[in-house]
Design a protein around this motif. Structure first.
Motif, PDB file in Angstrom:
ATOM      1  N   THR A 105     -22.799  -6.394 -18.541  1.00  0.00           N
ATOM      2  CA  THR A 105     -21.670  -7.020 -17.858  1.00  0.00           C
ATOM      3  C   THR A 105     -20.627  -5.986 -17.427  1.00  0.00           C
ATOM      4  N   GLU A 106     -20.997  -4.728 -17.459  1.00  0.00           N
ATOM      5  CA  GLU A 106     -20.080  -3.656 -17.053  1.00  0.00           C
ATOM      6  C   GLU A 106     -19.686  -3.842 -15.593  1.00  0.00           C
ATOM      7  N   GLY A 107     -18.385  -3.828 -15.323  1.00  0.00           N
ATOM      8  CA  GLY A 107     -17.889  -3.955 -13.958  1.00  0.00           C
ATOM      9  C   GLY A 107     -17.762  -5.395 -13.479  1.00  0.00           C
ATOM     10  N   ILE A 108     -18.077  -6.352 -14.312  1.00  0.00           N
ATOM     11  CA  ILE A 108     -17.961  -7.762 -13.945  1.00  0.00           C
ATOM     12  C   ILE A 108     -16.600  -8.271 -14.418  1.00  0.00           C
ATOM     13  N   ASP A 109     -15.865  -8.937 -13.539  1.00  0.00           N
ATOM     14  CA  ASP A 109     -14.561  -9.478 -13.906  1.00  0.00           C
ATOM     15  C   ASP A 109     -14.728 -10.634 -14.887  1.00  0.00           C
ATOM     16  N   GLU A 110     -13.812 -10.692 -15.866  1.00  0.00           N
ATOM     17  CA  GLU A 110     -13.811 -11.806 -16.800  1.00  0.00           C
ATOM     18  C   GLU A 110     -13.292 -13.044 -16.091  1.00  0.00           C
ATOM     19  N   VAL A 111     -13.831 -14.192 -16.448  1.00  0.00           N
ATOM     20  CA  VAL A 111     -13.360 -15.456 -15.878  1.00  0.00           C
ATOM     21  C   VAL A 111     -13.076 -16.429 -16.998  1.00  0.00           C
TER      22      VAL A 111
END
Length: 93
Positions: free
Chosen positions: A44-50
């Motif tokens: 999940t590196e580079g994925i924005d948290e939602v």
């Protein structure tokens, strides 16, 4: 996770299982644990948290001060009251 661990967790959660249910639960529980481990492997590196996945944003209502019940009105239908307050049973193990 073995039967004894599951029994221990069930005791803490106050859930009762028959031996047959426990056998079925053990297999399903271990399948779920394997699935969780698989999900942990996802990069999940580079994925924005939602927090919201449907675009909803802070649907707060405005605070408004309205007329409230008097103490006597609030206690009117209480099955038991003491010193002008609701009297509740004590729940302690």
């Amino acid at each position: 996770m073995n039967k004894e661990d599951i029994k221990h967790i069930a005791d803490i959660a106050q859930i009762e299982f028959s031996d047959e249910e426990l056998d079925n639960f053990e297999d399903r529980f271990n399948e779920n644990l394997k699935l969780i481990e698989k999900i942990k492997e996802i990069d999940t590196e580079g994925i924005d948290e939602v927090f919201q996945v449907n675009g909803t944003e802070n649907n707060f209502r405005q605070d408004r001060v309205l007329e409230s019940l008097s103490q006597d009105e609030a206690l009117e239908n209480a099955p038991t009251k003491k010193y002008g307050y609701f009297k509740l049973m004590k729940f302690v193990d």
